[in-house]
Design a protein around this motif. Sequence first.
Motif, PDB file in Angstrom:
ATOM      1  N   ALA A  91      -6.278  24.444 -32.215  1.00 42.31           N
ATOM      2  CA  ALA A  91      -7.492  24.232 -31.414  1.00 42.31           C
ATOM      3  C   ALA A  91      -7.268  23.142 -30.361  1.00 42.31           C
ATOM      4  O   ALA A  91      -6.698  22.096 -30.657  1.00 42.31           O
ATOM      5  N   PHE A  92      -7.671  23.435 -29.127  1.00 40.02           N
ATOM      6  CA  PHE A  92      -7.753  22.426 -28.057  1.00 40.02           C
ATOM      7  C   PHE A  92      -9.237  22.204 -27.786  1.00 40.02           C
ATOM      8  O   PHE A  92      -9.952  23.150 -27.477  1.00 40.02           O
ATOM      9  N   ILE A  93      -9.695  20.961 -27.882  1.00 39.14           N
ATOM     10  CA  ILE A  93     -11.128  20.681 -27.862  1.00 39.14           C
ATOM     11  C   ILE A  93     -11.595  20.198 -26.482  1.00 39.14           C
ATOM     12  O   ILE A  93     -10.968  19.320 -25.871  1.00 39.14           O
ATOM     13  N   PHE A  94     -12.702  20.772 -26.013  1.00 37.38           N
ATOM     14  CA  PHE A  94     -13.335  20.348 -24.752  1.00 37.38           C
ATOM     15  C   PHE A  94     -14.826  20.178 -24.977  1.00 37.38           C
ATOM     16  O   PHE A  94     -15.370  20.670 -25.973  1.00 37.38           O
ATOM     17  N   GLY A  95     -15.488  19.509 -24.033  1.00 42.15           N
ATOM     18  CA  GLY A  95     -16.910  19.189 -24.172  1.00 42.15           C
ATOM     19  C   GLY A  95     -17.840  20.269 -23.636  1.00 42.15           C
ATOM     20  O   GLY A  95     -17.448  21.423 -23.456  1.00 42.15           O
ATOM     21  N   ASP A  96     -19.076  19.869 -23.357  1.00 40.26           N
ATOM     22  CA  ASP A  96     -20.088  20.772 -22.797  1.00 40.26           C
ATOM     23  C   ASP A  96     -19.788  21.047 -21.320  1.00 40.26           C
ATOM     24  O   ASP A  96     -19.132  20.247 -20.648  1.00 40.26           O
ATOM     25  N   ASN A  97     -20.339  22.150 -20.818  1.00 33.81           N
ATOM     26  CA  ASN A  97     -20.365  22.425 -19.377  1.00 33.81           C
ATOM     27  C   ASN A  97     -18.988  22.391 -18.715  1.00 33.81           C
ATOM     28  O   ASN A  97     -18.807  21.765 -17.669  1.00 33.81           O
ATOM     29  N   ILE A  98     -18.006  23.063 -19.313  1.00 34.30           N
ATOM     30  CA  ILE A  98     -16.700  23.205 -18.664  1.00 34.30           C
ATOM     31  C   ILE A  98     -16.875  24.250 -17.557  1.00 34.30           C
ATOM     32  O   ILE A  98     -17.146  25.415 -17.829  1.00 34.30           O
ATOM     33  N   ASP A  99     -16.732  23.803 -16.288  1.00 36.84           N
ATOM     34  CA  ASP A  99     -17.099  24.687 -15.172  1.00 36.84           C
ATOM     35  C   ASP A  99     -15.870  25.383 -14.576  1.00 36.84           C
ATOM     36  O   ASP A  99     -14.729  25.052 -14.891  1.00 36.84           O
ATOM     37  N   THR A 100     -16.152  26.351 -13.703  1.00 33.06           N
ATOM     38  CA  THR A 100     -15.075  27.177 -13.147  1.00 33.06           C
ATOM     39  C   THR A 100     -14.199  26.408 -12.159  1.00 33.06           C
ATOM     40  O   THR A 100     -13.068  26.812 -11.914  1.00 33.06           O
ATOM     41  N   ASP A 101     -14.707  25.300 -11.606  1.00 35.59           N
ATOM     42  CA  ASP A 101     -13.855  24.485 -10.735  1.00 35.59           C
ATOM     43  C   ASP A 101     -12.806  23.732 -11.550  1.00 35.59           C
ATOM     44  O   ASP A 101     -11.712  23.463 -11.065  1.00 35.59           O
ATOM     45  N   LEU A 102     -13.138  23.393 -12.797  1.00 37.49           N
ATOM     46  CA  LEU A 102     -12.142  22.779 -13.687  1.00 37.49           C
ATOM     47  C   LEU A 102     -11.128  23.827 -14.151  1.00 37.49           C
ATOM     48  O   LEU A 102      -9.939  23.552 -14.266  1.00 37.49           O
ATOM     49  N   LEU A 103     -11.603  25.039 -14.389  1.00 32.43           N
ATOM     50  CA  LEU A 103     -10.725  26.100 -14.901  1.00 32.43           C
ATOM     51  C   LEU A 103      -9.827  26.669 -13.805  1.00 32.43           C
ATOM     52  O   LEU A 103      -8.667  26.994 -14.062  1.00 32.43           O
ATOM     53  N   ALA A 104     -10.360  26.800 -12.587  1.00 29.31           N
ATOM     54  CA  ALA A 104      -9.597  27.363 -11.466  1.00 29.31           C
ATOM     55  C   ALA A 104     -10.075  26.715 -10.171  1.00 29.31           C
ATOM     56  O   ALA A 104     -11.006  27.196  -9.533  1.00 29.31           O
ATOM     57  N   PRO A 105      -9.453  25.569  -9.780  1.00 25.12           N
ATOM     58  CA  PRO A 105      -9.940  24.814  -8.614  1.00 25.12           C
ATOM     59  C   PRO A 105      -9.933  25.655  -7.328  1.00 25.12           C
ATOM     60  O   PRO A 105      -8.942  26.344  -7.047  1.00 25.12           O
ATOM     61  N   GLY A 106     -11.044  25.602  -6.577  1.00 26.67           N
ATOM     62  CA  GLY A 106     -11.196  26.416  -5.375  1.00 26.67           C
ATOM     63  C   GLY A 106     -10.082  26.220  -4.363  1.00 26.67           C
ATOM     64  O   GLY A 106      -9.605  27.194  -3.775  1.00 26.67           O
ATOM     65  N   HIS A 107      -9.639  24.971  -4.182  1.00 24.51           N
ATOM     66  CA  HIS A 107      -8.658  24.738  -3.120  1.00 24.51           C
ATOM     67  C   HIS A 107      -7.272  25.254  -3.495  1.00 24.51           C
ATOM     68  O   HIS A 107      -6.363  25.211  -2.679  1.00 24.51           O
ATOM     69  N   LEU A 108      -7.102  25.765  -4.730  1.00 27.29           N
ATOM     70  CA  LEU A 108      -5.800  26.307  -5.148  1.00 27.29           C
ATOM     71  C   LEU A 108      -5.841  27.820  -5.349  1.00 27.29           C
ATOM     72  O   LEU A 108      -4.878  28.406  -5.836  1.00 27.29           O
TER      73      LEU A 108
END
Lengths: 438, 165
Positions: free
Chosen positions: B10-27
Amino acid sequence: MSEASRPQTVSSGQTLAQKLLARASGSDFVAPGDIVVVQVDLAMAHDSSGPRRWKPHLEALGASLWDPSRVVIVSDHYVPAVDAESAAILKLTRDFAQEQKIGHFFDMEGICHAILPQKGLLRPGIFVAGGDSHTPHAGAFGCYAAGFGATDMLGIVVTGQTWTIVPETIRVELTGSFKRYVSAKDVMLLLCRELGMDNAFKAIEYGGPGVAAMSMEERMVLSNMAAELGGEVGLIAADEVTLAHISAHGGKVSAVDLAWQPDPDAAYERIVTINLSELEPQIAIPHSPANSFPIGHATGAPIDQAYIGACVGAKLEDLHMAAQILRGQRVAQGVRLLVAPASSQVTADAAADGTLSVLLAAGATLLPSGCGACAGMGAGLLAAGETCISTTNRNFKGRMGHSEAFVYLGSPYTVAASAIAGCISNPRVHAADLAGLA
Amino acid sequence: MTEAAGFGRAFIFGDNIDTDLLAPGHLMKLSPEELAQHCLEAIAPDFAKAVQPGDFVVAGKNFGLGSSREQAAVSLRQLGVGAVIAPSFARIFYRNALNLGLPALFCEDAHRIAEGDQLMVDPVLGKITNKTRGEILSCKPIPDHLMAMVRAGGLIAHLHARRGT
């Protein structure tokens, strides 16, 4: 904000979402929780999520489009091309639109959500599927407009159908009238805080005298940012203002379009009421629209950039709001004010009515119409450690450039007042100070 | 356990993990393989390197909020993530994940899982076995017919398999 829960009786009344999904699924009645297959009336996609993602799969599957006359494609994310990669994406989109005889293709004319109403393509009652998360924008016209990913959209443009789960509805009732320099954006920043952003698979329905008094462009802000609440749609029932806007933009309407109304005894999951007369300007601090506060919480924070852009925040009325504050003023030393109008029509209208010259005289830099810095793709991105105040709808970490940049969200009034002050500034206090000087 | 079950850390993350964190727009112009190397780097710089095929992302509420960009789910798939486990998901991300072959599991008790816990996850039975803690958690099952699509690698791969193309 006050809240009431309506007693759950055996009411047969329906929300607007229920009525629109009953129509789209060819049923007499649908209930929240029902999984329905719906016929799509209009399918919209842009250069980032559309043809470049569909084309290889269409070819491999040997599939064709269900009805090119019902497909809208708008190049707005990678415009104008800044390198060979973005040029290739735009060329592919252009070629696809021509090969597939797409009914409505708009190349570098503006942001897709601004284009749909501007071209008169919306009509109350229809189901709009869009390959972009801010598709709920079109809900301001009484359409069931929801966002989908590229694979869902591929299925939609091939079959003309998709599925959804009939949502429970949160009703937002607006009463009273705005104080000066307070606007629909402030309502949405308040709602992001109060309702949170975790309302997936729900509909947001706005109504009440506060909505009735709003222009269509202000209503679009409410519907657009239903996406930030996590909602599937942000619905506003059509009225005479809606029909007048559609007619003025070349769309077809008739009196029957006003039939799409929620029932007075509709069963809502919750009803929240906001008295606009009591609302102060709001600000969202980094890194979430839900980190919002009355503006006093953040005033004085220095800024490097002020950005007026995006589907939600660079319509003609948004530019008018900014110009009201910026008239005869200069942007603070060391601050850059960037303006990316939502469409080239907005730029032309702002040039014709004198708004543009007010903004330019204040020191604004005019940028191309498109998603621009809001999507992290166009001009106006931020370096590590920089701070921006923006009329856009999202301020997630890394969205507008470097992940160590800081973005605040406010109304066009707030962004303009902050650009002049060089720090986050309350437009109501700013205006009062100016009046005192006069 | 059904054939859909998987085993990983398990890799643990918090609330509200958004799509900019998952796939940054500028990349977003990068290839899917390159973009995936930046997945979640703004909050967990070593994640893309540390995660192994079959491992799980366990997060708080409203996972995947923000953009409709499918690259958010594609990046997790590219890295071999076996499933995302969270109490709630943003609507478009949830649809995208299943369409792209990434199980997304609603689990009210996701907060009971800790970083590095060894999990056995069965999406069809709706059962998460935490081997490290000796605890069994339930999640909302994904029906077998939908898991057939997920296992095939998503909707398009499933269509190809059915059409023999």
